[in-house]
Structures are given as C-alpha cells and as structure tokens.
Design a protein around this motif. Structure first.
Motif, PDB file in Angstrom:
ATOM      1  N   VAL A 129       0.819  -1.216   0.000  1.00  0.00           N
ATOM      2  CA  VAL A 129       0.000   0.000   0.000  1.00  0.00           C
ATOM      3  C   VAL A 129       0.853   1.266   0.000  1.00  0.00           C
ATOM      4  O   VAL A 129       0.355   2.357  -0.286  1.00  0.00           O
ATOM      5  CB  VAL A 129      -0.947   0.035   1.215  1.00  0.00           C
ATOM      6  N   LEU A 130       2.142   1.151   0.301  1.00  0.00           N
ATOM      7  CA  LEU A 130       3.015   2.321   0.331  1.00  0.00           C
ATOM      8  C   LEU A 130       3.662   2.611  -1.013  1.00  0.00           C
ATOM      9  O   LEU A 130       4.375   3.598  -1.162  1.00  0.00           O
ATOM     10  CB  LEU A 130       4.116   2.116   1.400  1.00  0.00           C
ATOM     11  N   ASP A 131       3.429   1.747  -1.993  1.00  0.00           N
ATOM     12  CA  ASP A 131       4.040   1.898  -3.304  1.00  0.00           C
ATOM     13  C   ASP A 131       3.031   2.498  -4.279  1.00  0.00           C
ATOM     14  O   ASP A 131       1.873   2.072  -4.338  1.00  0.00           O
ATOM     15  CB  ASP A 131       4.513   0.539  -3.823  1.00  0.00           C
ATOM     16  N   SER A 132       3.480   3.489  -5.069  1.00  0.00           N
ATOM     17  CA  SER A 132       2.585   4.149  -6.031  1.00  0.00           C
ATOM     18  C   SER A 132       2.064   3.191  -7.094  1.00  0.00           C
ATOM     19  O   SER A 132       1.047   3.461  -7.741  1.00  0.00           O
ATOM     20  CB  SER A 132       3.313   5.315  -6.713  1.00  0.00           C
ATOM     21  N   GLN A 133       2.741   2.072  -7.296  1.00  0.00           N
ATOM     22  CA  GLN A 133       2.295   1.092  -8.279  1.00  0.00           C
ATOM     23  C   GLN A 133       1.024   0.390  -7.836  1.00  0.00           C
ATOM     24  O   GLN A 133       0.445  -0.389  -8.592  1.00  0.00           O
ATOM     25  CB  GLN A 133       3.396   0.043  -8.525  1.00  0.00           C
ATOM     26  N   ASN A 134       0.587   0.625  -6.594  1.00  0.00           N
ATOM     27  CA  ASN A 134      -0.598  -0.053  -6.084  1.00  0.00           C
ATOM     28  C   ASN A 134      -1.819   0.841  -5.968  1.00  0.00           C
ATOM     29  O   ASN A 134      -2.850   0.411  -5.448  1.00  0.00           O
ATOM     30  CB  ASN A 134      -0.291  -0.661  -4.713  1.00  0.00           C
ATOM     31  N   THR A 135      -1.722   2.077  -6.449  1.00  0.00           N
ATOM     32  CA  THR A 135      -2.872   2.992  -6.335  1.00  0.00           C
ATOM     33  C   THR A 135      -4.085   2.473  -7.105  1.00  0.00           C
ATOM     34  O   THR A 135      -5.225   2.685  -6.692  1.00  0.00           O
ATOM     35  CB  THR A 135      -2.502   4.395  -6.833  1.00  0.00           C
ATOM     36  N   GLY A 136      -3.837   1.801  -8.222  1.00  0.00           N
ATOM     37  CA  GLY A 136      -4.945   1.260  -9.019  1.00  0.00           C
ATOM     38  C   GLY A 136      -5.659   0.129  -8.314  1.00  0.00           C
ATOM     39  O   GLY A 136      -6.892   0.078  -8.287  1.00  0.00           O
ATOM     40  N   THR A 137      -4.905  -0.807  -7.728  1.00  0.00           N
ATOM     41  CA  THR A 137      -5.523  -1.938  -7.038  1.00  0.00           C
ATOM     42  C   THR A 137      -6.268  -1.466  -5.784  1.00  0.00           C
ATOM     43  O   THR A 137      -7.353  -1.957  -5.476  1.00  0.00           O
ATOM     44  CB  THR A 137      -4.464  -2.991  -6.655  1.00  0.00           C
ATOM     45  N   ILE A 138      -5.681  -0.497  -5.080  1.00  0.00           N
ATOM     46  CA  ILE A 138      -6.344   0.039  -3.890  1.00  0.00           C
ATOM     47  C   ILE A 138      -7.657   0.722  -4.264  1.00  0.00           C
ATOM     48  O   ILE A 138      -8.675   0.573  -3.586  1.00  0.00           O
ATOM     49  CB  ILE A 138      -5.406   1.019  -3.152  1.00  0.00           C
ATOM     50  N   ASP A 139      -7.649   1.449  -5.379  1.00  0.00           N
ATOM     51  CA  ASP A 139      -8.862   2.130  -5.831  1.00  0.00           C
ATOM     52  C   ASP A 139      -9.939   1.133  -6.224  1.00  0.00           C
ATOM     53  O   ASP A 139     -11.132   1.354  -5.972  1.00  0.00           O
ATOM     54  CB  ASP A 139      -8.533   3.047  -7.008  1.00  0.00           C
ATOM     55  N   LEU A 140      -9.537   0.020  -6.835  1.00  0.00           N
ATOM     56  CA  LEU A 140     -10.502  -1.020  -7.202  1.00  0.00           C
ATOM     57  C   LEU A 140     -11.139  -1.632  -5.959  1.00  0.00           C
ATOM     58  O   LEU A 140     -12.338  -1.922  -5.927  1.00  0.00           O
ATOM     59  CB  LEU A 140      -9.818  -2.115  -8.031  1.00  0.00           C
ATOM     60  N   LEU A 141     -10.328  -1.818  -4.918  1.00  0.00           N
ATOM     61  CA  LEU A 141     -10.845  -2.369  -3.666  1.00  0.00           C
ATOM     62  C   LEU A 141     -11.765  -1.367  -2.962  1.00  0.00           C
ATOM     63  O   LEU A 141     -12.805  -1.733  -2.414  1.00  0.00           O
ATOM     64  CB  LEU A 141      -9.685  -2.726  -2.737  1.00  0.00           C
ATOM     65  N   ARG A 142     -11.383  -0.099  -3.014  1.00  0.00           N
ATOM     66  CA  ARG A 142     -12.092   0.932  -2.256  1.00  0.00           C
ATOM     67  C   ARG A 142     -13.375   1.387  -2.949  1.00  0.00           C
ATOM     68  O   ARG A 142     -14.423   1.514  -2.313  1.00  0.00           O
ATOM     69  CB  ARG A 142     -11.151   2.119  -2.044  1.00  0.00           C
ATOM     70  N   ARG A 143     -13.302   1.643  -4.253  1.00  0.00           N
ATOM     71  CA  ARG A 143     -14.438   2.258  -4.942  1.00  0.00           C
ATOM     72  C   ARG A 143     -15.270   1.289  -5.770  1.00  0.00           C
ATOM     73  O   ARG A 143     -16.437   1.533  -6.051  1.00  0.00           O
ATOM     74  CB  ARG A 143     -13.959   3.402  -5.847  1.00  0.00           C
ATOM     75  N   PHE A 144     -14.664   0.199  -6.218  1.00  0.00           N
ATOM     76  CA  PHE A 144     -15.367  -0.695  -7.138  1.00  0.00           C
ATOM     77  C   PHE A 144     -15.670  -2.057  -6.522  1.00  0.00           C
ATOM     78  O   PHE A 144     -16.057  -2.984  -7.221  1.00  0.00           O
ATOM     79  CB  PHE A 144     -14.556  -0.863  -8.426  1.00  0.00           C
ATOM     80  N   ASN A 145     -15.456  -2.170  -5.207  1.00  0.00           N
ATOM     81  CA  ASN A 145     -15.791  -3.400  -4.480  1.00  0.00           C
ATOM     82  C   ASN A 145     -15.123  -4.636  -5.069  1.00  0.00           C
ATOM     83  O   ASN A 145     -15.734  -5.723  -5.114  1.00  0.00           O
ATOM     84  CB  ASN A 145     -17.307  -3.604  -4.429  1.00  0.00           C
TER      85      ASN A 145
END
Length: 404
Positions: free
Chosen positions: A257-273
């Motif tokens: 979660v501290l790596d910028s390469q994971n912003t997409g996966t985090i967003d999918l988890l957070r906003r797109f369930n």
C-alpha cells in the motif's frame, strides 16, 4: 470464396471495438452483409452513417494481403461462426469479428479462465505474487489469461508454464509486428499447450491506442479478472472496468500500500468493491456454486500467496536491458514538464475531437456519438480510453464521460 474472407472484409471495413452483437444478430454472417444492398444496410439500423460509407467504399480485395500475410506467418483465423470461436467472447457486446491465432483454442472450451493483469513496471514483490497466483490457479485446473506484456502479465504467463498449465496471451498488434515484449520471449513455451491470439491482421504494428481496446478481449475470455499491482491510470484498471461492464468478477491484490504502483488496485478495492485476494482459493471459490462443473473445488490451493516457492528468474519478462536512471530533483522537474507538454501534443486528431465535445457534466456515450457523426463508435471509445488513461477524462457509471 471462403466465408472467413467476408469476415476479414467486414473487420477491415468497420475496424475494432464496434457494436458487433447488434450487427451479427441482425445479419448472422458477414457474407450477408457483403451482398446486401446499401438500402438494406441502411434500413437495418445497426450501422452508423460512417460505417455504411465504409462498407460501401471497402472492396473485397482488401482481404488479399491479409490472407497472404496469414500464410507467411503461419497463423490461423477464427470467426464468430466457427465452432472453435470462444463462447464467452461471443457474449460481449463488441466481440471481435476476426481472431488470428497460434496454438490451441480448445483450451478455452468449458474451462475456468481467469485473467491476471498488472503493470509493466512491476516490483519484485508484484512479479512474485503474480507468478505464485498463476501457478496455483493452473495447479487447481484453471487457465490463465493475460496480455503478453512485460511485468505482471509476463510473470503470470511464466507462473502458468512453471505449473505445467495452460495460458492464453492476448496481443494488441499483429503477429508480424516488431513487438518485443514478454510474449515474444515466452512464445514457444506458451504454444506447447497454450494459445496466443489477436484481433489485428498480421501486419498491424503495435500502437498505444490498440491496447486499451484489446483489454475487452482479456476480460471477455475470462470468468474473473485479477489485478496485481498497477497505478490508478493504467490499462489494467481499464481491463477491470471492462470486466465489470461484461458482468465478470473483479479481484485485486494489494502488494504494498506504500508503493505508487498499487494505487490502481487500492482504488478497485475501495471504490469498485473488488474482491481482495490472499490465495488462489479467494478467486476460485467465488465460482463454486455458479460454475460447479468447471473445477474440483476441493482441490483448490488455499495457501497464502506470500508463501512463494523459492527464487524465480524473471529476466525473460522484465525490461532488464533498460537501465534505471536515478532522478535528481532538477531532472525530475524537467521530465514532468516534458510529460505535460507531451500530453498536450497527444491531444490531436480523434482524441481532440472527442475532448471538445465533452464538458464538466457527465455525458452518455450515445450523446457523444450523436455529436460526432464523422467518427465510428469504436474510434470514439478508443479516444475516450486514451483520454481517460492520460487523466483528462473520467468515466462515470451508466457509460457516461466528463472532463476531469
């Protein structure tokens, strides 16, 4: 004349990404469309004005070079009326009119297909995670689908091969193109048991605009899409959105979660369930009751992904020939200035036309299409995807788009 020739003609006339489900539902075969009168095509209501013009202007002779190129490179052709054409792909709204392939398309028949996608610039942890997941999936009986690119895609193909399983690489260019990515390195190994496909004729060069359109095929072939390590503005996120539109399951692995390469996966988890993944069973168990006949779910690997089986050599699927440059504060600012300038320069042609029609308020794709009669729906979707990847456009629910 072989029926496949008419499909190739139709694809050359209409391009990629168009609403093929409506067209094929009305006419059934490309041969019918070729011999239909201009008046009949117009009355059908399944073609735009531009498409009707393209059909009229495209001679059957355009297929000659394509057929010759297929002969030269040894690839084969699948069309929607072929028995081997993937049934899951036939179900999506904009399925390819032609698929060019090497390998065995039968591995897609009645099999649990799972796509794994992610960034080309993957970290070691990301590569290891993708490899481990792919390895576990094929050992559990699934087929792994990915995009043949460096990074996460390549590690996924490699994991399937190391697990003695089957994998499918979907390319965004023709087979004769000079596209030196991981699928090229793994091609021989993939073709021992797997499949490499593309909707582009053999001589089609690699181009950035083709890859977002290609992503609908990756998701379309699969029951679920797993995103492993990607930025928020990436083709992998677009693949996930295609999957959601197609009614596929979307999964995400957050490696760091501290790596910028994971912003997409985090967003999918957070906003797109998106469904979080810690093991292979987190993916396959979702289908235990909806697809009971595709796997023996009692044999699914449930061990955590971090339990990697030793050191893996990823040199074949990473850009090892490119040395990483250490950026100072000054040259980073120069780079950012260049990227901003390039962003403006990219906004030309179709993308510029589409962008001018948009505003800050959400606009439905049908309204966008009506406002740009000179462009096909396929070209508009390609432009919207480019603008979205460049951070200039946002896609909202209900197929609506607005300026960012």
């Amino acid at each position: 004349m072989n029926d496949k020739a008419y499909w190739i003609w139709l694809q050359k006339a209409l391009g990629t990404g168009v609403k093929t489900d409506e067209i094929v539902a009305y006419y059934k075969t490309a041969k019918e469309i070729y011999f239909a009168s201009p008046e009949d095509r117009g009355r059908s209501g399944v073609f735009t004005k531009l498409q009707l013009q393209k059909l009229k202007e495209t001679p059957l002779e355009v297929i000659d070079q394509v057929i010759e190129d297929c002969r030269k490179c040894g690839c084969r052709v699948l069309t929607p009326d072929s028995e081997k054409y993937p049934e899951k792909l036939r179900q999506i709204r904009n399925f390819p009119l032609v698929l060019y392939y090497y390998g065995n398309p039968d591995i897609l028949k009645d099999r649990m297909t799972i796509a794994i996608v992610g960034t080309r610039n993957a970290t070691k942890a990301g590569l290891t995670t993708a490899h481990r997941l792919s390895y576990s999936l094929v050992k559990s009986g699934a087929v792994v689908v990915s995009g043949g690119a460096f990074g996460i895609d390549g590690a996924s193909h490699l994991g399937a091969l190391n697990g003695d399983g089957e994998t499918v690489a979907v390319l965004g260019c023709g087979f004769m193109a000079k596209y030196h990515d991981s699928a090229e390195n793994l091609k021989k190994d993939i073709l021992r048991k797997g499949l490499i496909i593309t909707e582009h004729p053999p001589a089609t060069p690699a181009h950035a605009s083709y890859f977002p359109v290609r992503n609908r095929i990756i998701s379309g072939l699969s029951y679920g899409v797993v995103v492993v390590e990607c930025p928020i503005k990436s083709g992998s996120v677009i693949t996930a959105k295609c999957a959601l539109e197609q009614g596929r399951e979307v999964f995400a692995v957050s490696v760091n979660v501290l790596d910028s390469q994971n912003t997409g996966t985090i967003d999918l988890l957070r906003r797109f369930n998106a469904i979080p993944v810690y093991s292979c069973s987190d993916v396959l168990s979702v289908f235990e009751f909806t697809r009971p006949g595709l796997l023996d779910y009692s044999k699914i690997d449930s061990s955590p992904l971090y339990e990697s089986a030793g050191e893996i050599d990823f040199s074949a699927v990473t850009k090892t020939s490119h040395k990483k440059q250490i950026e100072t504060k000054d040259n980073k600012e120069i780079k950012e200035t260049k990227e901003t300038k390039n962003e403006v320069l990219k906004l030309t042609g179709n993308a510029e036309t589409v962008y001018k029609v948009l505003s800050d308020k959400p606009m439905h794709i049908d309204d966008i299409t009506r406002n740009i009669p000179s462009l096909s729906v396929g070209r508009i979707m390609v432009s919207l995807t480019q603008l979205e990847m460049e951070g200039l456009v946002v896609s909202d629910s209900g197929k609506k788009y607005r300026r960012k």
